[in-house]
Design a protein around this motif. Structure first.
Motif, PDB file in Angstrom:
ATOM      1  N   ARG A  28     -91.046 -29.302  25.181  1.00 53.12           N
ATOM      2  CA  ARG A  28     -90.021 -29.595  24.172  1.00 53.12           C
ATOM      3  C   ARG A  28     -90.405 -29.018  22.810  1.00 53.12           C
ATOM      4  O   ARG A  28     -89.568 -28.420  22.106  1.00 53.12           O
ATOM      5  N   ASN A  29     -91.669 -29.155  22.444  1.00 58.30           N
ATOM      6  CA  ASN A  29     -92.086 -28.661  21.131  1.00 58.30           C
ATOM      7  C   ASN A  29     -92.063 -27.136  21.054  1.00 58.30           C
ATOM      8  O   ASN A  29     -91.664 -26.564  20.031  1.00 58.30           O
ATOM      9  N   ARG A  30     -92.454 -26.454  22.126  1.00 52.46           N
ATOM     10  CA  ARG A  30     -92.395 -24.990  22.117  1.00 52.46           C
ATOM     11  C   ARG A  30     -90.945 -24.497  22.109  1.00 52.46           C
ATOM     12  O   ARG A  30     -90.600 -23.571  21.368  1.00 52.46           O
ATOM     13  N   ALA A  31     -90.114 -25.116  22.944  1.00 49.77           N
ATOM     14  CA  ALA A  31     -88.722 -24.687  23.019  1.00 49.77           C
ATOM     15  C   ALA A  31     -87.984 -24.962  21.718  1.00 49.77           C
ATOM     16  O   ALA A  31     -87.201 -24.117  21.251  1.00 49.77           O
ATOM     17  N   SER A  32     -88.229 -26.107  21.115  1.00 49.10           N
ATOM     18  CA  SER A  32     -87.576 -26.431  19.844  1.00 49.10           C
ATOM     19  C   SER A  32     -87.975 -25.436  18.772  1.00 49.10           C
ATOM     20  O   SER A  32     -87.147 -25.023  17.944  1.00 49.10           O
ATOM     21  N   GLU A  33     -89.231 -25.032  18.792  1.00 47.80           N
ATOM     22  CA  GLU A  33     -89.699 -24.043  17.816  1.00 47.80           C
ATOM     23  C   GLU A  33     -89.091 -22.680  18.102  1.00 47.80           C
ATOM     24  O   GLU A  33     -88.701 -21.946  17.190  1.00 47.80           O
ATOM     25  N   ALA A  34     -89.007 -22.322  19.393  1.00 44.55           N
ATOM     26  CA  ALA A  34     -88.456 -21.018  19.764  1.00 44.55           C
ATOM     27  C   ALA A  34     -86.971 -20.910  19.424  1.00 44.55           C
ATOM     28  O   ALA A  34     -86.457 -19.806  19.228  1.00 44.55           O
ATOM     29  N   LYS A  35     -86.280 -22.041  19.355  1.00 48.54           N
ATOM     30  CA  LYS A  35     -84.853 -22.026  19.033  1.00 48.54           C
ATOM     31  C   LYS A  35     -84.583 -21.834  17.542  1.00 48.54           C
ATOM     32  O   LYS A  35     -83.470 -21.485  17.147  1.00 48.54           O
ATOM     33  N   ARG A  36     -85.581 -22.059  16.715  1.00 50.30           N
ATOM     34  CA  ARG A  36     -85.404 -21.951  15.265  1.00 50.30           C
ATOM     35  C   ARG A  36     -85.349 -20.486  14.836  1.00 50.30           C
ATOM     36  O   ARG A  36     -86.073 -19.643  15.379  1.00 50.30           O
ATOM     37  N   PRO A  44     -88.352 -17.308  25.106  1.00 55.10           N
ATOM     38  CA  PRO A  44     -87.048 -17.580  25.710  1.00 55.10           C
ATOM     39  C   PRO A  44     -87.115 -18.350  27.011  1.00 55.10           C
ATOM     40  O   PRO A  44     -86.218 -19.149  27.311  1.00 55.10           O
ATOM     41  N   TRP A  45     -88.175 -18.151  27.798  1.00 54.76           N
ATOM     42  CA  TRP A  45     -88.255 -18.899  29.047  1.00 54.76           C
ATOM     43  C   TRP A  45     -88.523 -20.374  28.801  1.00 54.76           C
ATOM     44  O   TRP A  45     -88.086 -21.234  29.582  1.00 54.76           O
ATOM     45  N   ALA A  46     -89.228 -20.707  27.739  1.00 58.42           N
ATOM     46  CA  ALA A  46     -89.423 -22.121  27.399  1.00 58.42           C
ATOM     47  C   ALA A  46     -88.080 -22.773  27.092  1.00 58.42           C
ATOM     48  O   ALA A  46     -87.820 -23.916  27.489  1.00 58.42           O
ATOM     49  N   ILE A  47     -87.218 -22.050  26.392  1.00 57.93           N
ATOM     50  CA  ILE A  47     -85.887 -22.585  26.079  1.00 57.93           C
ATOM     51  C   ILE A  47     -85.092 -22.813  27.363  1.00 57.93           C
ATOM     52  O   ILE A  47     -84.462 -23.861  27.551  1.00 57.93           O
ATOM     53  N   THR A  48     -85.123 -21.836  28.249  1.00 54.80           N
ATOM     54  CA  THR A  48     -84.373 -21.941  29.505  1.00 54.80           C
ATOM     55  C   THR A  48     -84.836 -23.141  30.326  1.00 54.80           C
ATOM     56  O   THR A  48     -84.025 -23.917  30.843  1.00 54.80           O
ATOM     57  N   VAL A  49     -86.150 -23.296  30.464  1.00 55.27           N
ATOM     58  CA  VAL A  49     -86.692 -24.403  31.256  1.00 55.27           C
ATOM     59  C   VAL A  49     -86.381 -25.741  30.589  1.00 55.27           C
ATOM     60  O   VAL A  49     -85.975 -26.711  31.251  1.00 55.27           O
ATOM     61  N   TYR A  57     -86.390 -36.780  26.126  1.00 57.27           N
ATOM     62  CA  TYR A  57     -87.343 -36.127  25.230  1.00 57.27           C
ATOM     63  C   TYR A  57     -87.500 -36.855  23.902  1.00 57.27           C
ATOM     64  O   TYR A  57     -88.538 -36.752  23.242  1.00 57.27           O
ATOM     65  N   ALA A  58     -86.481 -37.597  23.497  1.00 56.48           N
ATOM     66  CA  ALA A  58     -86.520 -38.248  22.192  1.00 56.48           C
ATOM     67  C   ALA A  58     -87.659 -39.250  22.079  1.00 56.48           C
ATOM     68  O   ALA A  58     -88.112 -39.553  20.968  1.00 56.48           O
ATOM     69  N   GLN A  65     -94.526 -27.984  15.327  1.00 54.31           N
ATOM     70  CA  GLN A  65     -94.885 -26.607  15.654  1.00 54.31           C
ATOM     71  C   GLN A  65     -96.295 -26.438  16.212  1.00 54.31           C
ATOM     72  O   GLN A  65     -96.666 -25.329  16.624  1.00 54.31           O
ATOM     73  N   VAL A  66     -97.082 -27.511  16.272  1.00 49.54           N
ATOM     74  CA  VAL A  66     -98.488 -27.365  16.644  1.00 49.54           C
ATOM     75  C   VAL A  66     -98.657 -26.782  18.045  1.00 49.54           C
ATOM     76  O   VAL A  66     -99.502 -25.905  18.276  1.00 49.54           O
ATOM     77  N   HIS A  67     -97.852 -27.247  19.002  1.00 51.28           N
ATOM     78  CA  HIS A  67     -98.016 -26.728  20.369  1.00 51.28           C
ATOM     79  C   HIS A  67     -97.601 -25.260  20.475  1.00 51.28           C
ATOM     80  O   HIS A  67     -98.160 -24.517  21.289  1.00 51.28           O
ATOM     81  N   ALA A  68     -96.643 -24.839  19.674  1.00 50.35           N
ATOM     82  CA  ALA A  68     -96.275 -23.421  19.655  1.00 50.35           C
ATOM     83  C   ALA A  68     -97.402 -22.592  19.050  1.00 50.35           C
ATOM     84  O   ALA A  68     -97.727 -21.503  19.549  1.00 50.35           O
ATOM     85  N   LEU A  69     -98.028 -23.102  17.995  1.00 51.15           N
ATOM     86  CA  LEU A  69     -99.149 -22.387  17.392  1.00 51.15           C
ATOM     87  C   LEU A  69    -100.340 -22.345  18.354  1.00 51.15           C
ATOM     88  O   LEU A  69    -101.040 -21.330  18.432  1.00 51.15           O
ATOM     89  N   ARG A  70    -100.539 -23.429  19.082  1.00 46.26           N
ATOM     90  CA  ARG A  70    -101.613 -23.430  20.074  1.00 46.26           C
ATOM     91  C   ARG A  70    -101.352 -22.380  21.149  1.00 46.26           C
ATOM     92  O   ARG A  70    -102.274 -21.663  21.564  1.00 46.26           O
ATOM     93  N   ALA A  71    -100.103 -22.273  21.597  1.00 46.10           N
ATOM     94  CA  ALA A  71     -99.767 -21.263  22.603  1.00 46.10           C
ATOM     95  C   ALA A  71    -100.059 -19.865  22.081  1.00 46.10           C
ATOM     96  O   ALA A  71    -100.611 -19.016  22.794  1.00 46.10           O
ATOM     97  N   ASN A  72     -99.706 -19.601  20.821  1.00 40.74           N
ATOM     98  CA  ASN A  72    -100.012 -18.296  20.221  1.00 40.74           C
ATOM     99  C   ASN A  72    -101.518 -18.059  20.144  1.00 40.74           C
ATOM    100  O   ASN A  72    -101.993 -16.938  20.364  1.00 40.74           O
ATOM    101  N   ALA A  73    -102.261 -19.121  19.826  1.00 41.78           N
ATOM    102  CA  ALA A  73    -103.718 -18.993  19.721  1.00 41.78           C
ATOM    103  C   ALA A  73    -104.338 -18.628  21.059  1.00 41.78           C
ATOM    104  O   ALA A  73    -105.337 -17.898  21.114  1.00 41.78           O
TER     105      ALA A  73
END
Length: 279
Positions: A28-36, A44-49, A57-58, A65-73
């Motif tokens: 959820r955190n990666r997809a939410s960040e990717a949608k911004r 894009p695949w995170a958004i699709t999944v 999810y609420a 954004q931390v999990h998206a930054l971790r993925a980039n790292a």
């Protein structure tokens, strides 16, 4: 590269519980960040999944954004290893619903590496339903602690093992034994993992409520950056350890220099990402 298709009919994410449910939190955190429009990751695949899984999810609280930054790292050292070892094997332990393979192959669709995706059967079943097949992906439906995966990996051209969001949920003895086994079996390879600091471990063992409706699973394993660096020479076969910093993000994640988090006691209080090189 295969681009995401239109969303499929939603599947039930309720099959996940306990530690396995954390893969929906990070998704959820990666997809939410990717949608911004100003998001820190293109995924894009995170958004699709994410859009294809029906789940509450609420309960995880507000996206961050931390999990998206971790993925980039994790992506950058993996890509550098593959640049030096183009036919290497990448082993993604407890891969969950990560979509690292498609991010890494975005600009290298003809890359020759083999990707071993390791996770429990319910997770692997959902990956098979929602993510595309690729001849380079080998799915192994098992626990990362079931060492039979070691025998499946082709180590002839190098091995890069990732354990993103995994080791903190394991017992300390299991973590050290897993690292030692990887170092012994894959000389010349590498392993990358993230860990939490001891103070956060203590909070989770007492019951860390992220929101009124969600309590994080216990996380028995913790490691400071200094303790991670000490693994070099402390575990046979680990010849070097590097402390990997998060890439710049948005807001405070982009304006606060990493060096400020390494001053004094803060160095021992922050989470860490370690890259181990095997001799």
């Amino acid at each position: 590269m295969i681009e995401p298709m239109a969303p499929a009919p939603q599947v039930d994410g309720g099959v996940f519980d306990g530690v396995s449910a954390t893969t929906l939190w990070t998704l959820r955190n990666r997809a939410s960040e990717a949608k911004r429009s100003d998001g820190v990751i293109r995924d894009p695949w995170a958004i699709t999944v994410f859009d294809a899984i029906a789940y509450d999810y609420a309960k995880f609280g507000r996206p961050h954004q931390v999990h998206a930054l971790r993925a980039n790292a994790f992506d950058d050292p993996t890509a550098r290893y593959l640049a030096e070892h183009p036919r290497a094997s990448v082993v993604a332990l407890a891969e969950g619903l990560q979509t690292s393979f498609w991010r890494l192959t975005r600009n290298h669709a003809d890359a020759e590496f083999t990707w071993y995706s390791v996770d429990l059967p319910p997770v692997m079943d959902l990956r098979a339903k929602l993510l595309p097949t690729d001849d380079r992906i080998v799915g192994l439906a098992q626990s990362a602690l079931d060492r039979s995966w070691l025998d499946r990996v082709d180590a002839g051209d190098g091995v890069f093992v990732t354990a993103e969001g995994l080791l903190m949920y394991l017992e300390p003895a299991d973590v050290l034994a897993l690292i030692a086994d990887c170092a012994r079996r894959f000389p010349g390879g590498a392993m990358m993992f993230d860990s939490i600091p001891p103070w956060l471990r203590a909070r989770t063992l007492r019951g860390l409520r992220l929101t009124r409706r969600y309590t994080a699973p216990p996380m028995p394993f913790a490691l400071t950056a200094d303790q991670g660096l000490a693994l070099a020479g402390g575990i046979p076969g680990v010849r070097r350890a590097r402390d990997i910093t998060l890439p710049p993000g948005r807001g405070l994640f982009g304006t606060v220099p990493q060096r400020l988090l390494d001053r004094g006691v803060l160095h021992r209080l922050r989470p860490s990402i370690m890259l181990l090189e095997f001799g």
